[in-house]
Design a protein around this motif. Sequence first.
Motif, PDB file in Angstrom:
ATOM      1  N   THR A 261       0.904  -1.224  -0.058  1.00 27.83           N
ATOM      2  CA  THR A 261       0.089  -0.042   0.055  1.00 27.83           C
ATOM      3  C   THR A 261       0.942   1.250   0.031  1.00 27.83           C
ATOM      4  O   THR A 261       1.805   1.259   0.620  1.00 27.83           O
ATOM      5  CB  THR A 261      -0.961   0.045   1.295  1.00 27.83           C
ATOM      6  OG1 THR A 261      -0.338   0.147   2.399  1.00 27.83           O
ATOM      7  CG2 THR A 261      -1.751  -1.158   1.179  1.00 27.83           C
ATOM      8  N   VAL A 277      -2.377   6.448   0.643  1.00 31.28           N
ATOM      9  CA  VAL A 277      -3.531   5.770   1.003  1.00 31.28           C
ATOM     10  C   VAL A 277      -4.267   6.317   2.083  1.00 31.28           C
ATOM     11  O   VAL A 277      -3.652   6.891   2.905  1.00 31.28           O
ATOM     12  CB  VAL A 277      -3.504   4.413   1.032  1.00 31.28           C
ATOM     13  CG1 VAL A 277      -2.868   3.504  -0.108  1.00 31.28           C
ATOM     14  CG2 VAL A 277      -2.289   4.079   2.162  1.00 31.28           C
ATOM     15  N   ALA A 280      -5.156   1.429   5.809  1.00 29.97           N
ATOM     16  CA  ALA A 280      -4.884   0.162   5.377  1.00 29.97           C
ATOM     17  C   ALA A 280      -5.201  -0.830   6.154  1.00 29.97           C
ATOM     18  O   ALA A 280      -5.031  -0.833   7.516  1.00 29.97           O
ATOM     19  CB  ALA A 280      -3.466  -0.037   4.803  1.00 29.97           C
TER      20      ALA A 280
END
Length: 423
Positions: A261, A277, A280
């Motif tokens: 990620t 992101v 996660a």
Amino acid sequence: MKRILVAFMGALTLVAAGPLASAQATDPSVTPAQVQTGFSVSAYGSYIVNADRSLVSGPTALSLISCTSATGKTSTNNVAAVNVPAVGTVGAAVTSVKTLLTTTGKRAEASSTVAGANLLGGRITAGAITSTSSADKSTTGGFSGANQTTIANLKVLGLPIGVSPAPNTIIDLKDPLLGSLGTITLNGQEKRLVNGTYQVSTTAVRVQILKSGLPGLKIGTDIRLGVSTARLTPPQAGYLTGSGFSTKASLLNGLVGSGATAYAPVKCAGGTSTANVAGATIPGVLTAGAATTNTTGILTPTLKASVTNTLAGLNVLGDLVTVDAIKAETSASRAPSGGTVTLTDTSTFTNLKIKGFAAINASVAPNTVVQVPGLGQVTLHKVVKTSSSITVTMIEIVLDQARGSIPTGSKIQIGYSNSGVRD
């Protein structure tokens, strides 16, 4: 049963390579011998992905050489057969890549062999599948390349196909009951020269699902078998390497249990890249906050690669391991003319806690290893150095029991930064 078979040759466009960047051409500390053509060579057995990335397998048996001008390099890999739900079985794969100095110049070679496949409920079957790609640059600056594919005992909808299909052969995957489900491309070939990079790539078999009808397969599913790519990159005085990510889980068999990620790579020839992101989750193991990875590469006045991954909070197994913030930050630098690579690590934890380990805190020493009951082996601020690179993994967990869909022995990496400079 009607079969549609169309073959076409891919277009080949060559243009003159551009001059060296002015900083390299005028820097008195860099000699012509130190500014060399680079390599980026890769091969893998299979790669299977949905358009929404809900199904990902591979790339399996990946072999890779990149961001270097060194000849005489080799890399090989292999993996056992894999069974991908709703797609089928892909046989064991063996790959290899190499860089060579020939009597006429430089060469990059890549090869991939898959020991058979049975896809889409037997609609596509094959024995050994092999692709090779090579790219050459002569001492006078000319480029040339070669592609090759062989597929033993290939059958599509029960009909046999020749062992050496013509380049870029396309077959309509027209099921007698379901109609046209998509296309199959055999011996996919490409040769191109763009901005000084010459690329030769071969994909032995590619299946693209363009219509629903097969259980478990979504429109946009892309199946690639036997992929090899050879690239020759523009000359430069040294190459930058590295990458960063937030979280990743790797299974014992080498497949990815949870992909990286906030992943961002260092660009070989300099520049910046960023990935973000919002958060996660690795089910059954951890939840992590927002993450950002920034990479920077410069070629002048010094060669320097820098990677910073920041993570806003982590919780592993219901407060067994908690951190308010993680920063994985590395850099590698060197003079364009060569010499020692300077490596730095400015990574930090904020409010790190592990239940049952009162002595573990944010100032934990690098490469501290603890065995955490109910979790497994945990390495904190793991640092690995070579003469030209540094890798930091702020938390690495090797599970001692299955967690969710992640089996025993899986490796989980959190807060990853790698930077390097090499010839």
